[in-house]
Design a protein around this motif. Structure first.
Motif, mmCIF file in Angstrom:
data_model
loop_
_atom_site.group_PDB
_atom_site.id
_atom_site.type_symbol
_atom_site.label_atom_id
_atom_site.label_comp_id
_atom_site.label_asym_id
_atom_site.label_seq_id
_atom_site.Cartn_x
_atom_site.Cartn_y
_atom_site.Cartn_z
ATOM 1 N N ALA A 394 -4.393 40.236 25.225
ATOM 2 C CA ALA A 394 -3.226 39.782 24.479
ATOM 3 C C ALA A 394 -2.068 39.416 25.388
ATOM 4 C CB ALA A 394 -2.776 40.881 23.502
ATOM 5 N N LEU A 395 -2.142 39.812 26.661
ATOM 6 C CA LEU A 395 -1.053 39.542 27.601
ATOM 7 C C LEU A 395 -1.671 39.125 28.928
ATOM 8 C CD1 LEU A 395 1.977 39.649 28.256
ATOM 9 C CD2 LEU A 395 1.668 42.046 28.908
ATOM 10 N N ALA A 396 -1.347 37.907 29.360
ATOM 11 C CA ALA A 396 -1.876 37.414 30.631
ATOM 12 C C ALA A 396 -1.006 37.950 31.765
ATOM 13 C CB ALA A 396 -1.891 35.895 30.648
ATOM 14 N N PRO A 397 -1.592 38.541 32.790
ATOM 15 C CA PRO A 397 -0.781 39.061 33.889
ATOM 16 C C PRO A 397 -0.117 37.940 34.682
ATOM 17 C CG PRO A 397 -3.120 39.194 34.423
ATOM 18 C CD PRO A 397 -3.036 38.761 32.996
ATOM 19 N N SER A 401 -5.844 39.419 38.531
ATOM 20 C CA SER A 401 -6.859 38.923 37.594
ATOM 21 C C SER A 401 -7.488 40.079 36.833
ATOM 22 C CB SER A 401 -7.956 38.172 38.365
ATOM 23 O OG SER A 401 -8.630 39.058 39.253
ATOM 24 N N VAL A 402 -7.987 39.744 35.640
ATOM 25 C CA VAL A 402 -8.724 40.695 34.808
ATOM 26 C C VAL A 402 -10.023 40.012 34.416
ATOM 27 C CG1 VAL A 402 -8.682 42.154 32.755
ATOM 28 C CG2 VAL A 402 -6.528 41.531 33.871
ATOM 29 N N SER A 403 -11.145 40.696 34.622
ATOM 30 C CA SER A 403 -12.442 40.086 34.325
ATOM 31 C C SER A 403 -13.348 41.086 33.639
ATOM 32 C CB SER A 403 -13.104 39.574 35.607
ATOM 33 O OG SER A 403 -13.341 40.652 36.507
ATOM 34 N N ARG A 407 -16.417 37.638 34.643
ATOM 35 C CA ARG A 407 -15.846 36.451 33.981
ATOM 36 C C ARG A 407 -14.396 36.720 33.608
ATOM 37 N NH1 ARG A 407 -19.405 34.675 29.048
ATOM 38 N NH2 ARG A 407 -17.918 32.922 29.150
ATOM 39 N N PRO A 408 -13.466 35.848 33.990
ATOM 40 C CA PRO A 408 -12.043 36.048 33.643
ATOM 41 C C PRO A 408 -11.852 36.099 32.136
ATOM 42 C CG PRO A 408 -12.303 34.311 35.288
ATOM 43 C CD PRO A 408 -13.676 34.626 34.787
ATOM 44 N N ALA A 414 -11.672 33.660 22.660
ATOM 45 C CA ALA A 414 -11.973 34.273 21.370
ATOM 46 C C ALA A 414 -13.213 35.162 21.442
ATOM 47 C CB ALA A 414 -12.172 33.195 20.306
ATOM 48 N N GLU A 415 -14.114 34.880 22.369
ATOM 49 C CA GLU A 415 -15.299 35.729 22.526
ATOM 50 C C GLU A 415 -14.894 37.133 22.944
ATOM 51 O OE1 GLU A 415 -19.310 35.931 25.324
ATOM 52 O OE2 GLU A 415 -18.188 34.050 25.163
ATOM 53 N N TRP A 416 -13.853 37.213 23.786
ATOM 54 C CA TRP A 416 -13.368 38.527 24.203
ATOM 55 C C TRP A 416 -12.654 39.233 23.047
ATOM 56 C CZ3 TRP A 416 -14.429 42.101 27.419
ATOM 57 C CH2 TRP A 416 -13.526 43.142 27.667
ATOM 58 N N ALA A 417 -11.863 38.475 22.283
ATOM 59 C CA ALA A 417 -11.160 39.067 21.144
ATOM 60 C C ALA A 417 -12.145 39.697 20.164
ATOM 61 C CB ALA A 417 -10.313 38.010 20.438
ATOM 62 N N ALA A 418 -13.319 39.093 20.013
ATOM 63 C CA ALA A 418 -14.327 39.639 19.113
ATOM 64 C C ALA A 418 -14.946 40.920 19.658
ATOM 65 C CB ALA A 418 -15.414 38.594 18.858
ATOM 66 N N GLN A 419 -14.777 41.178 20.959
ATOM 67 C CA GLN A 419 -15.346 42.369 21.583
ATOM 68 C C GLN A 419 -14.407 43.563 21.519
ATOM 69 O OE1 GLN A 419 -18.003 43.497 22.679
ATOM 70 N NE2 GLN A 419 -19.370 41.828 23.231
ATOM 71 N N VAL A 420 -13.120 43.316 21.181
ATOM 72 C CA VAL A 420 -12.105 44.360 21.284
ATOM 73 C C VAL A 420 -11.700 44.854 19.903
ATOM 74 C CG1 VAL A 420 -9.777 44.909 22.094
ATOM 75 C CG2 VAL A 420 -11.251 43.399 23.448
ATOM 76 N N ALA A 421 -11.678 46.181 19.730
ATOM 77 C CA ALA A 421 -11.101 46.817 18.548
ATOM 78 C C ALA A 421 -9.929 47.665 19.008
ATOM 79 C CB ALA A 421 -12.133 47.677 17.825
ATOM 80 N N MET A 422 -8.881 47.703 18.201
ATOM 81 C CA MET A 422 -7.667 48.363 18.663
ATOM 82 C C MET A 422 -7.040 49.187 17.550
ATOM 83 S SD MET A 422 -4.517 46.590 20.692
ATOM 84 C CE MET A 422 -3.274 47.576 21.521
ATOM 85 N N VAL A 423 -6.549 50.364 17.912
ATOM 86 C CA VAL A 423 -5.722 51.181 17.030
ATOM 87 C C VAL A 423 -4.303 51.106 17.577
ATOM 88 C CG1 VAL A 423 -5.329 53.460 16.037
ATOM 89 C CG2 VAL A 423 -7.666 52.723 16.563
ATOM 90 N N PRO A 424 -3.407 50.338 16.927
ATOM 91 C CA PRO A 424 -2.073 50.127 17.484
ATOM 92 C C PRO A 424 -1.133 51.291 17.204
ATOM 93 C CG PRO A 424 -2.279 48.942 15.438
ATOM 94 C CD PRO A 424 -3.625 49.586 15.689
ATOM 95 N N GLN A 425 0.025 51.254 17.870
ATOM 96 C CA GLN A 425 1.053 52.265 17.601
ATOM 97 C C GLN A 425 1.570 52.139 16.176
ATOM 98 O OE1 GLN A 425 4.292 52.667 20.354
ATOM 99 N NE2 GLN A 425 3.024 52.213 22.136
#
Length: 565
Positions: A394-397, A401-403, A407-408, A414-425
């Motif tokens: 959600a935030l580009a440094p 780099s983040v991979s 793969r960056p 969107a493929e990465w977004a589908a891999q992430v689940a989050m419990v926000p504050q």
């Protein structure tokens, strides 16, 4: 105005077939108006003298019986004209409002593709207004007026052509009088109208933002004794809008008053001149035609000026929507999730807040492997949530780099977004039932999802579902306690079975027993994902396989030990 119309084509230029159909109906309606004008002239001429002379067709004489038949034909043409106008209006409004609805949907989908930080930066109130109000302003104040203006121009041209063919001198005089007048009036009010549009657009955005802030802080405002101050601030903005709207209505009325006054003077002068010359009966058909023209052309001329003003007034709204043109058609194009990553690597990652220039993270090197349950600890404001945003993509440094598996993240998208689940504050809930809030499935089939029952039972939400008895959780979950809202958020994340689970203070609203239960639940299936928990709870941190401490912009791994974090 030309630039605004060009921008309008960029927003609504697709689906050309529907616009071609509408253009055909505009031409057909205008042709019917011209035919109606010619028939009015012929009918009045026949009633006055029994003869009528039509250009290119010659002179016609009729008897009483023929006149009745002709009058019936005129009535029939007017009925067909009315039906054509109804069809034209039906297609016009359906197409324009339908195009607006499609644009609103695409714009919301585009906003959903924005990173959370960008959504927060742009402000919820402004984005909601763009989707909910600004697009409709573009449709009602720009798109519709532009199409109606085209119809007005064609209608005017058709009727004026009939007038010029039957009474060229009178038509020429009328044109020499009205054309400069309308040009002068339109030119005179154009700049004030544009300034009013800018005032209204800015003030509407400020009004919505002020109302949203006031209601969000209602309790604190009331306790601080500042209710009158906030309500006065909102009232000042609304009065500014009212003043601009009143000025706009006054300006819109100027062309109509000027045209009506000049028309009356023209008709009276023309009739007076004919009376002095002794041929009042001969000019009766011409006066009849001009009367019909006054009925059809004058409103079109006045409306045309008003439509031009409306388009000018809506230019700021068009620019607002066009500023997000790159987001249109961006929503819903994501790819499905690939296999869960084996490793996430951060190398030299640095994050700077653009608005303040403050460095939140710098030179962060970190490796997370599948099966890890990592606790992220540190003081408030150290950058723990920022680190989670970076991991979520959600935030580009700003540096480094983040991979994932080499793969960056920006390449995965969107493929990465589908891999992430989050419990926000901060948990946001739909005004729907608990199961829908877990699955975010709006089809109404959440109860048929076998995974839902498993998650509900594990997180302990069944008593909440039983208590609500099928009712919704209320607007943003007002029917639930803080702990119950947090349980729904945890259940939502776990239901995803994502390859990366990020919990950003997701257990902060739970009691000790519930936190322990959630910790055990998070541990279930840990070997199939990477789990990261931001926490201030040392006991919870001790249950994790690894601990990363964030402080002073740095992040480093430490051993899981008890003690304050």
């Amino acid at each position: 105005m030309t630039q605004t119309v060009r921008r309008l084509r960029r927003l609504f230029g697709r689906h050309r077939a529907r616009w071609y159909l509408l253009s055909l109906l505009v031409v057909l309606t205008s042709a019917m108006e011209a035919l109606a004008a010619a028939l009015v002239f012929a009918l009045v001429s026949l009633l006055a003298s029994g003869t009528v002379t039509l250009p290119l067709l010659g002179t016609f004489t009729t008897t009483g019986d023929d006149l009745g038949v002709f009058a019936a034909c005129v009535v029939g043409v007017f009925v067909v004209r009315a039906a054509t106008v109804v069809l034209h209006d039906s297609v016009l409004y359906r197409l324009c409002y339908g195009a607006g609805a499609e644009l609103e949907q695409e714009l919301l989908g585009g906003y959903l593709s924005l990173p959370p930080r960008e959504l927060r930066r742009r402000g919820r109130a402004q984005l909601v207004r763009n989707v909910h109000d600004t697009v409709m302003t573009v449709v009602e104040e720009c798109l519709l007026p532009s199409v109606l203006a085209l119809g007005s121009v064609l209608r005017i041209v058709g009727i004026v052509a009939v007038m010029a063919a039957t009474s060229p001198v009178a038509t020429l005089v009328a044109g020499l009088v009205f054309a400069p007048l309308l040009w002068f009036v339109s030119h005179l009010v154009r700049r004030p109208v544009r300034r009013l549009g800018e005032v209204v657009e800015a003030s509407l955005a400020e009004s919505l933002r002020t109302a949203t802030e006031t209601l969000d802080l209602a309790g604190e405002i009331r306790m601080a004794g500042r209710s009158e101050d906030f309500s006065r601030r909102f009232g000042d903005v609304r009065r500014r809008i009212a003043r601009a709207g009143g000025a706009e209505e006054v300006i819109r009325g100027v062309p109509r008053l000027a045209a009506e006054t000049v028309l009356v003077l023209f008709v009276v002068g023309y009739a007076g001149l004919a009376t002095v010359r002794g041929d009042a009966a001969a000019v009766l058909p011409t006066l009849g035609l001009f009367a019909y023209a006054a009925l059809r052309v004058l409103p079109s001329l006045i409306g045309l000026v008003g439509l031009v003003h409306s388009v000018a007034l809506s230019a700021p709204a068009v620019e607002t929507v066009l500023a997000d043109e790159g987001l249109l058609r961006a929503g819903g194009r994501g790819r499905g999730a690939g296999p869960a990553p084996e490793r996430i690597s951060l190398r030299g990652v640095g994050v700077t807040v653009p608005e303040t220039g403050r460095t939140v993270l710098r030179d962060v090197d970190l490796d997370l492997h599948r099966g890890d349950v990592v606790a992220v600890v540190g003081p408030n404001g150290a950058g723990k949530s920022t680190l989670v945003d970076v991991l979520a993509g959600a935030l580009a440094p700003a540096a480094g780099s983040v991979s994932a598996d080499g793969r960056p993240l920006e390449e995965l998208g969107a493929e990465w977004a589908a891999q992430v689940a989050m419990v926000p504050q901060h948990v946001h809930l739909l005004d729907s039932d608990v199961l829908t809030n877990i699955t975010l499935d709006l089809s109404g089939r959440s109860a048929q999802d076998p995974r839902v029952a498993e998650v509900v039972r594990a997180v302990g939400l069944q008593p909440v579902i039983d208590r609500l008895e099928g009712r919704t959780v209320g607007e943003d979950g007002r029917m639930l306690s803080g702990g119950e809202r947090q349980r729904v958020a945890v259940a939502r994340a776990l239901h995803r079975r994502a390859g990366v689970l990020l919990v950003d203070e997701g257990t902060s609203a739970l009691d000790t027993t519930a936190r322990a239960a959630i910790a055990e639940l998070v541990a279930v299936g840990r070997e199939d994902r990477i789990t990261v928990l931001v926490t201030h709870d040392p006991e919870l941190a001790r249950t994790c396989s690894r601990v990363v401490r964030v402080e002073g912009g740095r992040a480093w791994a430490v051993e899981p030990v008890a003690g304050p974090s």
